[in-house]
Each structure stands twice: as structure tokens, then as C-alpha cells.
Design an enzyme around this catalytic site. Sequence first.
Site, short mmCIF file in Angstrom:
data_model
loop_
_atom_site.label_atom_id
_atom_site.label_comp_id
_atom_site.label_asym_id
_atom_site.label_seq_id
_atom_site.Cartn_x
_atom_site.Cartn_y
_atom_site.Cartn_z
N ASP A 39 0.85 -1.19 0.00
CA ASP A 39 0.00 0.00 0.00
C ASP A 39 0.89 1.25 0.00
OD1 ASP A 39 -3.21 0.56 0.93
OD2 ASP A 39 -1.80 2.22 1.13
N ILE A 40 0.47 2.25 -0.76
CA ILE A 40 1.28 3.47 -0.88
C ILE A 40 1.27 4.30 0.41
CG2 ILE A 40 -0.53 5.07 -1.72
CD1 ILE A 40 1.46 5.87 -3.96
N ASN A 97 -12.98 -3.34 2.29
CA ASN A 97 -13.98 -2.29 2.40
C ASN A 97 -14.91 -2.38 1.19
OD1 ASN A 97 -12.87 -1.14 4.79
ND2 ASN A 97 -11.28 -0.17 3.54
N GLU A 105 -12.50 3.28 -1.30
CA GLU A 105 -12.09 4.42 -2.11
C GLU A 105 -11.67 4.04 -3.53
OE1 GLU A 105 -9.27 6.65 0.31
OE2 GLU A 105 -10.99 7.84 1.01
N VAL A 106 -11.12 2.86 -3.70
CA VAL A 106 -10.68 2.43 -5.04
C VAL A 106 -11.66 1.36 -5.54
CG1 VAL A 106 -8.83 1.39 -6.40
CG2 VAL A 106 -8.27 2.94 -4.51
N HIS A 110 -10.11 -5.12 -3.49
CA HIS A 110 -8.81 -5.32 -2.87
C HIS A 110 -9.00 -5.77 -1.44
CE1 HIS A 110 -10.00 -1.10 -2.65
NE2 HIS A 110 -9.41 -1.03 -1.46
P1 5GP Z 1 -9.89 1.46 0.34
O1 5GP Z 1 -10.29 2.61 1.23
O2 5GP Z 1 -10.48 1.59 -1.05
O3 5GP Z 1 -10.20 0.13 0.97
O4 5GP Z 1 -8.31 1.49 0.25
C1 5GP Z 1 -7.61 1.94 -0.86
C2 5GP Z 1 -6.13 1.81 -0.54
O5 5GP Z 1 -5.40 1.98 -1.74
C3 5GP Z 1 -5.61 2.84 0.47
O6 5GP Z 1 -5.03 2.16 1.58
C4 5GP Z 1 -4.57 3.63 -0.34
O7 5GP Z 1 -3.45 4.01 0.43
C5 5GP Z 1 -4.21 2.65 -1.45
N1 5GP Z 1 -3.78 3.30 -2.69
C6 5GP Z 1 -4.41 4.29 -3.36
N2 5GP Z 1 -3.74 4.61 -4.47
C7 5GP Z 1 -2.66 3.80 -4.52
C8 5GP Z 1 -1.59 3.67 -5.46
O8 5GP Z 1 -1.48 4.36 -6.47
N3 5GP Z 1 -0.65 2.72 -5.18
C9 5GP Z 1 -0.72 1.93 -4.05
N4 5GP Z 1 0.25 1.03 -3.88
N5 5GP Z 1 -1.73 2.03 -3.16
C10 5GP Z 1 -2.69 2.96 -3.39
#
Ligand code: 5GP
Length: 127
Positions: A39-40, A97, A105-106, A110
Amino acid sequence: MPIDPTLPYDDHNVFAKILRGEIPNRTVYEDEWALAFHDINPQAPTHVLVIPKGPYVSWDDFSAGASAEEIAGFVRAVGHVARSLGLVEPGYRLLANIGQHGHQEVPHLHVHLFGGKPLGPMLARFD
Ligand code: 5GP
């Protein structure tokens, strides 16, 4: 911002770009069914994301529409990554999530894999 889980799969989401190699990532594991990468913005000493290769918005459409092979391949990949990172003992946490209340968010399924320290209670109290 949390995503709208009723929207169709968006091929321009950041994880689709990672799968196509358009955005770099720190890969932990890859096979026919899944890609795992750091994760970034890590929330624990180990914070890895595992994503299926297929176009699934969330756990909801994956569990409803993916083939048995895709589901087995993805679940096995998550377990393999945890074992290969040495997390089984002393333990780790998986989190997916989904949608607005899940604060996804994405819009590509995942699973977050957290480990490397005692992670505490599952959620903050809700009252
Ligand atoms: P969500 O809230 O959708 O469950 O989590 C999305 C996750 O994706 C977050 O923990 C965020 O830090 C990670 N993330 C978002 N953009 C990127 C990216 O470009 N590269 C990586 N490695 N992680 C990302």
C-alpha cells in the site's frame, strides 16, 4: 471519497492502471489470478493489498459473478502472500472495504493485509 458501489467497473481506476503496468507498484506476489503489492500509505508495518486480475468493483460483485477458478485463485493468493511474508504466526488481519459505509475508495476489489505488530481491537467503538 467512498465510491458508489452500484456503478459499473471503471477501467480507469488506479488499480486497473497498476494491473496494466501504467502506474508503478512494489509487487510482493503475482500469479494468474492475483497481484499483491505494498500500500502506498501503509497503516501498519506490513500493509499489502491483494487484488484479483479480473474487473470486479468489490467483494460484492466478485462473490456474485466471479468463476470458481477466479475465487479459488484469489483466496489462495491472499493466503500465500500472508505465509510468504511470515505473518501466520504471530498473526495478521484481512480487511475488505465495500461501498459507502465500508469507506471503499478504489473501485477495484482489494483485500488489505495488515501485520507486523499487535493490531488491537477490530474497530473503534461505535457509540
Ligand atoms: P480502500 O479505502 O479503497 O479500501 O483502500 C484503498 C487503498 O489503496 C488505500 O489504503 C490507499 O493508500 C491505497 N492506494 C491508493 N492509491 C494507490 C496507489 O497508487 N498505489 C498503491 N500502492 N496504493 C494505493
